[in-house]
Design a protein around this motif. Structure first.
Motif, short mmCIF file in Angstrom:
data_model
loop_
_atom_site.label_atom_id
_atom_site.label_comp_id
_atom_site.label_asym_id
_atom_site.label_seq_id
_atom_site.Cartn_x
_atom_site.Cartn_y
_atom_site.Cartn_z
N GLN A 1 14.96 12.84 -9.94
CA GLN A 1 14.88 13.15 -11.38
C GLN A 1 14.43 11.93 -12.18
O GLN A 1 13.98 12.05 -13.31
CB GLN A 1 16.26 13.60 -11.88
N PHE A 2 14.57 10.73 -11.58
CA PHE A 2 14.20 9.50 -12.28
C PHE A 2 12.75 9.09 -12.05
O PHE A 2 12.30 8.08 -12.59
CB PHE A 2 15.11 8.35 -11.85
N SER A 3 12.02 9.84 -11.25
CA SER A 3 10.65 9.47 -10.89
C SER A 3 9.69 9.69 -12.06
O SER A 3 9.44 10.82 -12.46
CB SER A 3 10.18 10.27 -9.68
N ARG A 4 9.12 8.62 -12.56
CA ARG A 4 8.14 8.74 -13.65
C ARG A 4 6.89 9.48 -13.17
O ARG A 4 6.28 10.25 -13.92
CB ARG A 4 7.72 7.36 -14.14
N ASN A 5 6.49 9.20 -11.94
CA ASN A 5 5.26 9.79 -11.43
C ASN A 5 5.40 11.29 -11.22
O ASN A 5 4.50 12.06 -11.53
CB ASN A 5 4.85 9.08 -10.13
N TYR B 1 0.82 -1.20 0.00
CA TYR B 1 0.00 0.00 0.00
C TYR B 1 0.86 1.26 0.00
O TYR B 1 0.52 2.26 -0.65
CB TYR B 1 -0.95 0.01 1.19
N GLY B 2 1.98 1.22 0.71
CA GLY B 2 2.89 2.36 0.69
C GLY B 2 3.41 2.65 -0.70
O GLY B 2 3.51 3.81 -1.11
N ALA B 3 3.72 1.59 -1.46
CA ALA B 3 4.22 1.75 -2.82
C ALA B 3 3.15 2.33 -3.74
O ALA B 3 3.45 3.11 -4.65
CB ALA B 3 4.71 0.41 -3.35
N VAL B 4 1.89 1.95 -3.51
CA VAL B 4 0.79 2.50 -4.30
C VAL B 4 0.60 3.99 -4.00
O VAL B 4 0.53 4.82 -4.90
CB VAL B 4 -0.52 1.73 -4.01
N LEU B 5 0.55 4.31 -2.72
CA LEU B 5 0.26 5.69 -2.32
C LEU B 5 1.39 6.66 -2.66
O LEU B 5 1.15 7.80 -3.08
CB LEU B 5 -0.03 5.73 -0.82
N LYS B 6 2.64 6.22 -2.50
CA LYS B 6 3.75 7.16 -2.76
C LYS B 6 3.77 7.59 -4.22
O LYS B 6 4.21 8.71 -4.52
CB LYS B 6 5.08 6.54 -2.32
N ASN B 7 3.28 6.75 -5.12
CA ASN B 7 3.21 7.16 -6.52
C ASN B 7 2.18 8.27 -6.72
O ASN B 7 2.39 9.20 -7.52
CB ASN B 7 2.86 5.95 -7.40
N ILE B 8 1.07 8.17 -6.00
CA ILE B 8 0.05 9.22 -6.08
C ILE B 8 0.59 10.52 -5.51
O ILE B 8 0.41 11.61 -6.09
CB ILE B 8 -1.22 8.79 -5.33
N TYR B 9 1.31 10.43 -4.39
CA TYR B 9 1.85 11.64 -3.77
C TYR B 9 2.96 12.26 -4.62
O TYR B 9 3.11 13.48 -4.67
CB TYR B 9 2.36 11.32 -2.36
N ALA B 10 3.73 11.43 -5.31
CA ALA B 10 4.74 11.97 -6.22
C ALA B 10 4.07 12.69 -7.38
O ALA B 10 4.57 13.73 -7.86
CB ALA B 10 5.64 10.86 -6.73
N LEU B 11 2.94 12.16 -7.85
CA LEU B 11 2.16 12.85 -8.87
C LEU B 11 1.72 14.23 -8.37
O LEU B 11 1.82 15.23 -9.09
CB LEU B 11 0.92 12.02 -9.22
N ALA B 12 1.24 14.26 -7.13
CA ALA B 12 0.81 15.54 -6.55
C ALA B 12 1.96 16.53 -6.51
O ALA B 12 1.80 17.71 -6.85
CB ALA B 12 0.26 15.30 -5.14
N GLY B 13 3.13 16.06 -6.09
CA GLY B 13 4.30 16.93 -6.06
C GLY B 13 4.68 17.43 -7.44
O GLY B 13 5.03 18.61 -7.62
N GLY B 14 4.60 16.55 -8.43
CA GLY B 14 4.90 16.95 -9.79
C GLY B 14 3.91 17.97 -10.32
O GLY B 14 4.30 18.93 -11.00
N ILE B 15 2.63 17.78 -10.00
CA ILE B 15 1.62 18.75 -10.42
C ILE B 15 1.93 20.12 -9.82
O ILE B 15 1.89 21.15 -10.51
CB ILE B 15 0.21 18.28 -10.00
N GLY B 16 2.26 20.14 -8.52
CA GLY B 16 2.61 21.40 -7.88
C GLY B 16 3.80 22.07 -8.54
O GLY B 16 3.79 23.29 -8.78
#
Length: 336
Positions: A260-264, A194-209
């Motif tokens: 820099q390597f984060s796809r999300n 679940y941590g692996a699932v959620l951290k991708n969503i949070y990385a998306l949020a950071g990228g959007i910001g």
């Protein structure tokens, strides 16, 4: 050379993370045989000619015998006692479509997939137990923090191996250890997944910001709120004595949110800059697990009536096409 059947390891998947797995396994000094499912025959032919994956981590030398590489997953299953699943979560069902519960029988199954199965809205371990009747004690999950690109450069990295039976986790972990890979053992399989699932969503949020022009100060507050939101989710879904600040949770979140390597993060950054979901997917030509995870996790949030403002924001932007700046400004007022 005689090799015990328990030392036969099969990898299902041929993307960057799967290619990094092949490198880690071959650089490890333990005696073993490695089998690899590569989906496209033309990729196998390229590997035979040049010794590299033509599409991912192209600098990584493939050092396993060509007869051990096959486009047939059943061949890999039949020759392996430990199976490492390493496709994007959205493609796992297709990769396994010709296999039955009998093919999984008496094997240790390792999930290196950091996503959730669409349609079923299940983490990989739950899906495998239900679909293929695998005992929970025979499923191991691999968590980070670890990016394939840094593995390819042999930079010191850490992997967390989680299993209800920690002795099996130790057994598999020893096949990965090397001068640049350290391993951590855990019994928190659900938490790691679940941590692996959620951290991708949070990385998306950071990228959007970031794409919207928010700075590092905001990002720091966002991610500190994200780890608290992750802990809140886990405490409601699967309460345990886990330390949310451990590497598999906070560490994996940080590297996915900032690297820099984060796809999300990259995907989110494109959304923040005004790309549509479709155009961002086409330009990246790689899977950002957080997109699928956002759609799937929302039903779990609703079922448990959880208050998850960061996850909700990402969902509204990606799936309901709400303006990113509007949603980020609403979220900003809720964070502390």
């Amino acid at each position: 050379m005689d090799i015990n059947i328990s030392n036969r390891i099969g990898v299902i998947g041929s993307g960057s993370w799967a290619t990094a797995m092949i490198k880690m396994l071959t650089d490890n000094q333990s005696e073993k045989e490695i089998y690899w499912w590569v989906r496209k025959q033309e990729d196998i032919d390229y590997i035979a000619s040049f010794g590299h994956n033509p599409s991912y981590l192209t600098a990584v030398e493939v050092k396993i015998p060509m007869e051990n590489i096959s486009p047939d997953p059943k061949y890999v299953f039949d020759n392996s006692a430990i199976i490492v699943l390493n496709t994007p979560a959205a493609y796992l069902k297709d990769a396994l479509k010709d296999l039955t519960a009998e093919d999984f029988k008496e094997k240790i199954i390792v999930s290196a997939i950091k996503g959730i199965i669409p349609d079923e809205n299940q983490i990989v371990g739950e899906y495998l137990c239900e679909r293929y009747q695998i005992a929970e004690d025979n499923i191991i999950v691999i968590g980070g923090p670890c990016h394939a690109e840094e593995v390819s450069q042999e930079k010191l990295s850490y992997l967390t191996f989680g299993c209800n039976d920690v002795e099996k986790a130790k057994l598999v972990a020893r096949f990965y250890e090397s001068r640049y890979i350290n391993t951590i053992i855990s019994d928190d399989t659900l938490g790691i997944e679940y941590g692996a699932v959620l951290k991708n969503i949070y990385a998306l949020a950071g990228g959007i910001g970031h794409g919207l022009g928010f700075g590092d100060n905001f990002q720091a507050v966002l991610i500190s709120n994200a780890i608290r939101e992750m802990e809140y989710f886990m405490d409601n879904i699967n309460p345990s004595g886990r330390d949310i600040n451990a590497s598999a949770y906070l560490g994996d979140l940080l590297v996915t949110a900032y690297s820099q390597f984060s796809r999300n993060r990259t995907f989110g950054n494109m959304i923040g800059k005004g790309y549509s979901v479709k155009s961002a997917q086409l330009e990246m030509n790689m899977v950002a697990e957080g997109y699928y995870a956002s759609g799937c996790i929302q039903s779990i949030i609703a079922r448990h009536q959880l208050d998850m403002p960061i996850c909700n924001m990402v969902y509204e932007i990606l799936y309901n096409k709400s303006p990113a700046m509007k949603e980020m400004n609403i979220l900003a007022q809720k964070m502390n």
